[in-house]
Write a protein that holds these residues in place. Structure first.
Motif, mmCIF file in Angstrom:
data_model
loop_
_atom_site.group_PDB
_atom_site.id
_atom_site.type_symbol
_atom_site.label_atom_id
_atom_site.label_comp_id
_atom_site.label_asym_id
_atom_site.label_seq_id
_atom_site.Cartn_x
_atom_site.Cartn_y
_atom_site.Cartn_z
ATOM 1 N N ASN A 67 1.205 -1.506 0.647
ATOM 2 C CA ASN A 67 -0.218 0.165 -0.320
ATOM 3 C C ASN A 67 1.131 1.853 -0.436
ATOM 4 O O ASN A 67 -0.087 2.217 -0.649
ATOM 5 C CB ASN A 67 -0.787 0.005 0.856
ATOM 6 C CG ASN A 67 -2.152 -0.969 1.131
ATOM 7 O OD1 ASN A 67 -2.405 -0.997 -0.119
ATOM 8 N ND2 ASN A 67 -2.908 -1.194 2.231
ATOM 9 N N LEU A 68 2.109 1.001 0.824
ATOM 10 C CA LEU A 68 3.324 2.645 0.342
ATOM 11 C C LEU A 68 3.825 2.701 -0.802
ATOM 12 O O LEU A 68 3.595 3.938 -0.819
ATOM 13 C CB LEU A 68 4.035 2.162 1.712
ATOM 14 C CG LEU A 68 4.218 1.983 3.197
ATOM 15 C CD1 LEU A 68 5.884 1.241 3.697
ATOM 16 C CD2 LEU A 68 3.542 3.340 3.681
ATOM 17 N N PHE A 69 2.958 1.667 -1.954
ATOM 18 C CA PHE A 69 3.157 2.116 -3.070
ATOM 19 C C PHE A 69 2.305 2.701 -4.146
ATOM 20 O O PHE A 69 2.472 2.997 -4.965
ATOM 21 C CB PHE A 69 4.146 1.037 -3.688
ATOM 22 C CG PHE A 69 4.934 0.604 -3.496
ATOM 23 C CD1 PHE A 69 6.395 0.535 -4.346
ATOM 24 C CD2 PHE A 69 5.603 -0.167 -2.611
ATOM 25 C CE1 PHE A 69 7.827 0.887 -3.864
ATOM 26 C CE2 PHE A 69 6.380 -1.076 -2.140
ATOM 27 C CZ PHE A 69 7.980 -0.230 -2.318
ATOM 28 N N GLY A 70 1.445 2.561 -3.030
ATOM 29 C CA GLY A 70 0.063 3.233 -3.738
ATOM 30 C C GLY A 70 -0.738 2.317 -4.633
ATOM 31 O O GLY A 70 -1.116 2.756 -5.572
ATOM 32 N N ILE A 71 -0.743 0.793 -4.428
ATOM 33 C CA ILE A 71 -1.529 0.081 -4.975
ATOM 34 C C ILE A 71 -2.484 -0.662 -4.291
ATOM 35 O O ILE A 71 -3.196 -1.898 -4.103
ATOM 36 C CB ILE A 71 -0.631 -1.230 -5.895
ATOM 37 C CG1 ILE A 71 0.610 -1.822 -4.941
ATOM 38 C CG2 ILE A 71 0.347 -0.063 -6.637
ATOM 39 C CD1 ILE A 71 1.438 -3.083 -4.933
ATOM 40 N N GLN A 72 -3.464 0.046 -3.153
ATOM 41 C CA GLN A 72 -3.771 -0.368 -3.265
ATOM 42 C C GLN A 72 -5.024 -0.670 -3.693
ATOM 43 O O GLN A 72 -5.330 -2.440 -3.058
ATOM 44 C CB GLN A 72 -4.596 0.533 -1.326
ATOM 45 C CG GLN A 72 -5.076 -0.732 -0.499
ATOM 46 C CD GLN A 72 -5.853 0.471 0.401
ATOM 47 O OE1 GLN A 72 -5.605 1.826 0.502
ATOM 48 N NE2 GLN A 72 -6.896 0.126 1.493
ATOM 49 N N GLN A 73 -5.941 -0.229 -4.156
ATOM 50 C CA GLN A 73 -6.541 -0.854 -5.281
ATOM 51 C C GLN A 73 -6.819 -1.747 -5.871
ATOM 52 O O GLN A 73 -7.235 -2.864 -5.974
ATOM 53 C CB GLN A 73 -7.572 0.994 -5.679
ATOM 54 C CG GLN A 73 -7.833 1.614 -4.583
ATOM 55 C CD GLN A 73 -9.018 2.485 -5.428
ATOM 56 O OE1 GLN A 73 -7.724 3.705 -5.877
ATOM 57 N NE2 GLN A 73 -10.102 2.451 -5.888
ATOM 58 N N GLN A 74 -5.161 -1.727 -6.680
ATOM 59 C CA GLN A 74 -4.751 -3.130 -7.646
ATOM 60 C C GLN A 74 -5.311 -4.005 -6.840
ATOM 61 O O GLN A 74 -5.085 -4.960 -7.331
ATOM 62 C CB GLN A 74 -3.686 -2.046 -7.934
ATOM 63 C CG GLN A 74 -3.639 -1.160 -9.201
ATOM 64 C CD GLN A 74 -3.674 0.441 -8.407
ATOM 65 O OE1 GLN A 74 -4.218 0.075 -7.145
ATOM 66 N NE2 GLN A 74 -3.226 1.543 -9.682
ATOM 67 N N LEU A 75 -3.927 -3.811 -5.859
ATOM 68 C CA LEU A 75 -3.877 -4.869 -4.718
ATOM 69 C C LEU A 75 -4.929 -6.215 -4.362
ATOM 70 O O LEU A 75 -5.505 -7.246 -4.362
ATOM 71 C CB LEU A 75 -3.015 -5.044 -3.364
ATOM 72 C CG LEU A 75 -3.030 -5.783 -2.474
ATOM 73 C CD1 LEU A 75 -2.399 -7.229 -2.816
ATOM 74 C CD2 LEU A 75 -2.764 -5.239 -0.840
ATOM 75 N N SER A 76 -6.376 -5.163 -3.762
ATOM 76 C CA SER A 76 -7.879 -6.313 -3.668
ATOM 77 C C SER A 76 -8.164 -6.212 -5.245
ATOM 78 O O SER A 76 -8.756 -7.216 -4.153
ATOM 79 C CB SER A 76 -8.306 -4.496 -3.128
ATOM 80 O OG SER A 76 -9.870 -5.063 -3.117
ATOM 81 N N ILE A 77 -7.697 -5.807 -6.393
ATOM 82 C CA ILE A 77 -8.568 -6.559 -7.108
ATOM 83 C C ILE A 77 -7.433 -7.676 -7.357
ATOM 84 O O ILE A 77 -7.728 -9.067 -7.715
ATOM 85 C CB ILE A 77 -7.988 -5.529 -8.566
ATOM 86 C CG1 ILE A 77 -9.072 -3.840 -8.207
ATOM 87 C CG2 ILE A 77 -8.235 -6.111 -10.081
ATOM 88 C CD1 ILE A 77 -8.658 -3.518 -9.782
ATOM 89 N N GLY A 78 -5.930 -7.661 -7.339
ATOM 90 C CA GLY A 78 -5.906 -8.872 -7.633
ATOM 91 C C GLY A 78 -6.062 -10.481 -6.678
ATOM 92 O O GLY A 78 -5.707 -11.179 -7.163
ATOM 93 N N VAL A 79 -6.036 -9.453 -5.042
ATOM 94 C CA VAL A 79 -6.537 -10.573 -4.114
ATOM 95 C C VAL A 79 -8.020 -11.195 -4.732
ATOM 96 O O VAL A 79 -8.198 -12.671 -5.100
ATOM 97 C CB VAL A 79 -6.875 -9.756 -3.226
ATOM 98 C CG1 VAL A 79 -7.615 -10.732 -1.706
ATOM 99 C CG2 VAL A 79 -5.424 -9.674 -1.992
ATOM 100 N N GLY A 80 -8.797 -10.485 -5.378
ATOM 101 C CA GLY A 80 -9.947 -10.983 -5.841
ATOM 102 C C GLY A 80 -10.186 -11.633 -6.916
ATOM 103 O O GLY A 80 -10.549 -12.989 -6.898
ATOM 104 N N LEU A 81 -9.211 -11.638 -8.201
ATOM 105 C CA LEU A 81 -9.080 -12.013 -9.435
ATOM 106 C C LEU A 81 -8.250 -13.561 -8.665
ATOM 107 O O LEU A 81 -8.369 -15.099 -8.887
ATOM 108 C CB LEU A 81 -7.834 -11.730 -9.677
ATOM 109 C CG LEU A 81 -8.609 -10.177 -11.217
ATOM 110 C CD1 LEU A 81 -7.717 -9.671 -11.530
ATOM 111 C CD2 LEU A 81 -9.528 -11.308 -11.708
ATOM 112 N N LEU A 82 -7.572 -13.531 -7.832
ATOM 113 C CA LEU A 82 -6.766 -14.744 -7.516
ATOM 114 C C LEU A 82 -7.963 -15.884 -6.421
ATOM 115 O O LEU A 82 -7.443 -16.522 -7.276
ATOM 116 C CB LEU A 82 -5.739 -14.661 -6.314
ATOM 117 C CG LEU A 82 -4.069 -14.572 -6.844
ATOM 118 C CD1 LEU A 82 -3.059 -13.847 -5.952
ATOM 119 C CD2 LEU A 82 -3.941 -14.921 -7.865
#
Length: 235
Positions: A67-82
């Motif tokens: 999240n410190l890299f500003g990818i919190q939303q992308q991470l949430s999407i990635g987790v959902g896809l996984l």
């Protein structure tokens, strides 16, 4: 997304009974003293949840770093896809590449340690068995770990896994008392429903990351604790 953890725990416990049931059935419970038996069960569950909390904290910290890299939303999407991909992909693919082979040795040691503890009746035995039980590979735990990763914080990740663990307690306890009490079509229907629930929760994580402006489900902006602190320091 804490409610998702509770759903995972409640429904996932049907899977847990199948995977961890043999260990739970062998617990050296005191069948004569009801109060002592309840304390032993609480100790066992506490051990499992304690391990889940540690795992959740570790993955929550990883999520916080991302999240410190500003990818919190992308991470949430990635987790959902996984989550969705892990359900949709044929199991043969995983068997072909045998991802779990490197950890077989470690799992063998854990099972051996559990076997040793099952022969004891010390006060700390039940907590230790639960603690070790929490380390055993489990597909539903992996799904919950994805959720902990997406929380973006050590405490949030730990809380996510604690709630997941609490959700597994009712059915696991019932199974310990009554054995394999669910049989036939009811059990089959519940087991079939678990992948559907995983896909739905995966979709919720994707919606959360898309920021569509839907209150609680898909907020337009996902603000982290670090961002809030930085905002206040500017004033």
């Amino acid at each position: 997304m804490i409610y998702a953890a509770l759903i995972f725990g409640l429904l996932g416990s049907f899977h847990c009974v199948g995977m961890c049931g043999p260990i739970a059935f062998l617990l050296p419970l005191d069948r004569k003293n009801r109060s002592k038996r309840i304390l032993q069960l609480l100790s066992y569950h506490s051990g499992r949840i304690f391990m889940y909390a540690i795992i959740g904290m570790a993955f929550g910290m990883v999520g916080k770093g991302l999240n410190l890299f500003g990818i919190q939303q992308q991470l949430s999407i990635g987790v959902g896809l996984l989550m969705i991909i892990s359900i949709l992909l044929p199991i043969k693919i995983f068997n072909r590449y045998n991802f779990s082979k490197p950890i077989y040795k470690a799992v063998g040691k854990i099972k051996s340690s559990i076997g040793t503890e099952l022969k004891k009746k010390d006060p700390g035995t039940f907590f230790t068995i639960g603690y070790l039980n929490g380390l055993l590979p489990c597909g539903l735990v992996y799904m919950a770990v994805f959720g902990a990763l997406a929380t973006g914080g050590a405490l949030q990740g730990s809380l996510y896994m604690i709630v997941f663990g609490l959700g597994t307690i009712p059915l696991m306890t019932t199974a310990i008392y009554l054995g394999n009490f669910l049989k036939g079509t009811v059990k089959q229907q519940i087991v079939k429903a678990i992948p559907v629930i995983v896909v739905v929760i995966g979709m919720l994580f994707i919606l959360r990351g898309l920021g569509l402006g839907i209150p609680y489900i898909s907020p337009s902006e996902m603000v982290t604790v670090e961002q809030v602190g930085a905002h206040h320091s500017c004033h």
